[in-house]
Design an enzyme around this catalytic site. Structure first.
Site, PDB file in Angstrom:
ATOM      1  N   GLY A  10     -22.729  69.172 -34.417  1.00 19.94           N
ATOM      2  CA  GLY A  10     -23.562  70.062 -35.231  1.00 19.94           C
ATOM      3  C   GLY A  10     -22.819  70.591 -36.448  1.00 19.94           C
ATOM      4  N   GLY A 100     -18.285  77.094 -15.017  1.00 13.47           N
ATOM      5  CA  GLY A 100     -17.888  76.471 -13.749  1.00 13.47           C
ATOM      6  C   GLY A 100     -16.723  75.524 -13.971  1.00 13.47           C
ATOM      7  N   LYS A 103     -13.600  77.530 -14.677  1.00  9.56           N
ATOM      8  CA  LYS A 103     -13.095  78.114 -13.430  1.00  9.56           C
ATOM      9  C   LYS A 103     -12.294  77.072 -12.644  1.00  9.56           C
ATOM     10  CE  LYS A 103     -15.038  79.349  -8.961  1.00  9.56           C
ATOM     11  NZ  LYS A 103     -16.282  79.453  -8.211  1.00  9.56           N
ATOM     12  N   TYR A 143     -34.100  82.097 -27.612  1.00 14.07           N
ATOM     13  CA  TYR A 143     -32.737  82.031 -28.158  1.00 14.07           C
ATOM     14  C   TYR A 143     -31.987  83.326 -27.864  1.00 14.07           C
ATOM     15  CZ  TYR A 143     -29.074  81.371 -31.735  1.00 14.07           C
ATOM     16  OH  TYR A 143     -27.880  81.226 -32.401  1.00 14.07           O
ATOM     17  N   TYR A 157     -18.423  85.615 -14.470  1.00 18.43           N
ATOM     18  CA  TYR A 157     -17.379  84.641 -14.093  1.00 18.43           C
ATOM     19  C   TYR A 157     -15.991  85.255 -14.302  1.00 18.43           C
ATOM     20  CZ  TYR A 157     -20.156  80.468 -13.104  1.00 18.43           C
ATOM     21  OH  TYR A 157     -20.988  79.547 -12.527  1.00 18.43           O
TER      22      TYR A 157
HETATM   23  P1  NAD Z   1     -26.446  73.168 -34.929  1.00 12.09           P
HETATM   24  O1  NAD Z   1     -27.875  73.053 -34.499  1.00 12.09           O
HETATM   25  O2  NAD Z   1     -26.033  72.480 -36.175  1.00 12.09           O
HETATM   26  O3  NAD Z   1     -25.469  72.686 -33.773  1.00 12.09           O
HETATM   27  C1  NAD Z   1     -25.769  72.779 -32.418  1.00 12.09           C
HETATM   28  C2  NAD Z   1     -25.286  71.492 -31.747  1.00 12.09           C
HETATM   29  O4  NAD Z   1     -25.563  71.574 -30.345  1.00 12.09           O
HETATM   30  C3  NAD Z   1     -26.006  70.245 -32.263  1.00 12.09           C
HETATM   31  O5  NAD Z   1     -25.082  69.224 -32.523  1.00 12.09           O
HETATM   32  C4  NAD Z   1     -26.954  69.886 -31.122  1.00 12.09           C
HETATM   33  O6  NAD Z   1     -27.268  68.504 -31.092  1.00 12.09           O
HETATM   34  C5  NAD Z   1     -26.151  70.349 -29.922  1.00 12.09           C
HETATM   35  N1  NAD Z   1     -26.971  70.624 -28.738  1.00 12.09           N
HETATM   36  C6  NAD Z   1     -28.115  71.344 -28.667  1.00 12.09           C
HETATM   37  N2  NAD Z   1     -28.562  71.386 -27.407  1.00 12.09           N
HETATM   38  C7  NAD Z   1     -27.670  70.683 -26.657  1.00 12.09           C
HETATM   39  C8  NAD Z   1     -27.583  70.355 -25.280  1.00 12.09           C
HETATM   40  N3  NAD Z   1     -28.512  70.758 -24.395  1.00 12.09           N
HETATM   41  N4  NAD Z   1     -26.533  69.597 -24.861  1.00 12.09           N
HETATM   42  C9  NAD Z   1     -25.586  69.163 -25.726  1.00 12.09           C
HETATM   43  N5  NAD Z   1     -25.621  69.435 -27.045  1.00 12.09           N
HETATM   44  C10 NAD Z   1     -26.661  70.199 -27.501  1.00 12.09           C
HETATM   45  O7  NAD Z   1     -26.137  74.722 -35.018  1.00 12.09           O
HETATM   46  P2  NAD Z   1     -24.839  75.493 -35.527  1.00 12.09           P
HETATM   47  O8  NAD Z   1     -25.259  76.348 -36.657  1.00 12.09           O
HETATM   48  O9  NAD Z   1     -23.705  74.565 -35.692  1.00 12.09           O
HETATM   49  O10 NAD Z   1     -24.575  76.456 -34.285  1.00 12.09           O
HETATM   50  C11 NAD Z   1     -23.537  76.211 -33.347  1.00 12.09           C
HETATM   51  C12 NAD Z   1     -23.452  77.393 -32.377  1.00 12.09           C
HETATM   52  O11 NAD Z   1     -23.198  78.603 -33.092  1.00 12.09           O
HETATM   53  C13 NAD Z   1     -24.738  77.603 -31.580  1.00 12.09           C
HETATM   54  O12 NAD Z   1     -24.404  77.971 -30.267  1.00 12.09           O
HETATM   55  C14 NAD Z   1     -25.391  78.772 -32.289  1.00 12.09           C
HETATM   56  O13 NAD Z   1     -26.210  79.507 -31.436  1.00 12.09           O
HETATM   57  C15 NAD Z   1     -24.185  79.566 -32.758  1.00 12.09           C
HETATM   58  N6  NAD Z   1     -24.519  80.412 -33.910  1.00 12.09           N
HETATM   59  C16 NAD Z   1     -24.704  79.881 -35.145  1.00 12.09           C
HETATM   60  C17 NAD Z   1     -25.052  80.711 -36.214  1.00 12.09           C
HETATM   61  C18 NAD Z   1     -25.254  80.177 -37.608  1.00 12.09           C
HETATM   62  O14 NAD Z   1     -25.582  80.966 -38.493  1.00 12.09           O
HETATM   63  N7  NAD Z   1     -25.069  78.921 -37.884  1.00 12.09           N
HETATM   64  C19 NAD Z   1     -25.214  82.094 -36.005  1.00 12.09           C
HETATM   65  C20 NAD Z   1     -25.039  82.591 -34.725  1.00 12.09           C
HETATM   66  C21 NAD Z   1     -24.673  81.761 -33.683  1.00 12.09           C
END
Ligand code: NAD
Ligand code: UDP
Length: 322
Positions: A10, A100, A103, A143, A157
């Site tokens: 991502g 998990g 851990k 979310y 955990y």
């Molecule tokens: P993104 O959508 O570009 O990346 C998320 C990645 O997770 C993607 O590659 C997607 O394919 C993968 N993914 C989704 N569901 C999955 C699953 N079930 N199994 C395996 N892979 C899965 O988003 P991002 O902006 O890079 O965000 C990354 C993390 O940072 C996320 O957890 C998001 O909640 C957190 N976050 C981002 C922001 C922001 O502003 N970008 C703000 C707060 C939190």
């Protein structure tokens, strides 16, 4: 070290993986490609310290690593609302599976949480001790509540099994490698401006966000992961410079020199009216603060999207959820 990055294909995960490889670590990425792209990590494939595995974090995964960055989860409202049940499963089952694993193998785990745990906040700026104002049955709750449970799981955990956890509450982050059609405000405005389309402000544009450039986030993330034993967070990592969405639109219009006009569309349900991190804790514990301000970061991001459009590469993204 050997490091697992979930969601590493991502926007944030791909750049984190690159940074960790540059630091000499071995990196294993797992991703189900829901919102991530193989092209985000294509340039890392020849690196002997890099491995990419298609895997969904709702299923258990076994590996021996020293650290786990748990980032897998769609982050843009358009993406996470596409299948809300799956979003909850990803946050909750993903956290259970990774905790998990941590851990069992004694790894340290960093959980990507979010400013969304504060919901539509009535405390401003947001401090970590604020419990938030989240609608549990709104369109954003899959979310927000998923991430809140992920934090709860981390602490349980930690208390019950001594798992070494770190929780980062990330505020709105933007930069190169954002999905061009993910519906988030920075990518939307830049894509619209570069293509001469109307710039869509939802509501009156007076709602605020504080935008952080991705490089600043990556520094905060690795600082937190390697912070002193016993410091768990949660810790806010974001840029406290707050802008209205209208100011953001005007900035993008100025920097792209576009003829695009602003149009106004309805504000989505439960859209937070204000957001700004208090970063005192990150300053104190991590000696961290953001270095890149909005205009500088927008220029770099505009250049990235411009190259994507001119190179015809946005076609690679048309198969993704809009
Ligand atoms: P993104 O959508 O570009 O990346 C998320 C990645 O997770 C993607 O590659 C997607 O394919 C993968 N993914 C989704 N569901 C999955 C699953 N079930 N199994 C395996 N892979 C899965 O988003 P991002 O902006 O890079 O965000 C990354 C993390 O940072 C996320 O957890 C998001 O909640 C957190 N976050 C981002 C922001 C922001 O502003 N970008 C703000 C707060 C939190
Ligand atoms: N927004 C907007 N136009 C767009 C996309 C988003 O005005 O084309 C607004 C949205 O309503 C919200 C803010 O910009 O008030 C930030 O939206 P985003 O989806 O980027 O992030 P989040 O709401 O999760 O902070």
């Amino acid at each position: 070290m050997k490091i697992l990055v979930t969601g590493g294909a991502g926007f944030i995960g791909s750049q984190l993986s690159e940074k960790l490889l540059d630091q000499g670590h071995e990196v294993i990425v797992i991703d189900n490609y829901f919102t991530g792209q193989k092209s985000n990590v294509h340039h890392l494939m020849d690196n002997k310290n890099f491995e990419l595995i298609r895997h969904d974090v709702t299923m258990p995964f076994f590996i021996e690593v020293d650290q786990i960055y748990n980032l897998a989860c769609p982050a843009s409202p358009v993406h996470y609302q596409h299948n809300g049940i799956k979003t909850v499963k990803t946050s909750v089952m993903g956290a259970i599976n990774m905790l998990g694993l941590a851990k069992r193998i004694g790894a340290r785990m960093l959980q990507a949480s979010t400013s969304e745990v504060y919901g539509d906040p009535d405390v401003h700026p947001q401090v970590e001790s604020y419990w938030g104002n989240v609608n549990p049955i709104g369109i954003r709750s899959c979310y927000d509540e998923g991430k809140r449970v992920a934090e709860t799981l981390c602490f349980n955990y930690h208390w019950q099994n001594n798992v070494d956890i770190k929780i980062i509450r990330i505020f709105n982050t933007y930069g190169p490698k954002m999905h061009p059609f993910d519906g988030r405000v920075v990518s939307n405005f830049i894509m619209q401006a570069l293509q001469g389309q109307d710039i869509t402000i939802y509501g009156d544009g007076m709602q605020t966000r504080s935008f952080q450039y991705v490089d600043d986030l990556l520094n905060g993330m690795t600082e937190l992961m390697n912070s002193r034993d016993g410091f768990t967070g949660p810790v806010n990592v974001g840029n406290p410079n707050e802008f209205t969405i209208k100011q953001l639109a005007e900035n993008v219009i100025k920097l792209t020199n576009t003829k695009s006009k602003i149009i106004y569309q309805p504000l989505p349900q439960d859209d937070p009216m204000q957001r700004k991190p208090d970063i005192s804790l990150a300053k104190k514990e991590l000696d961290w603060e953001p270095k890149i301000q909005l205009e500088e970061g927008l220029i770099k991001t505009i250049e990235y999207f411009d190259n994507l459009i001119k190179g015809g590469r946005i076609n690679e993204y048309t198969g993704n959820r809009k």
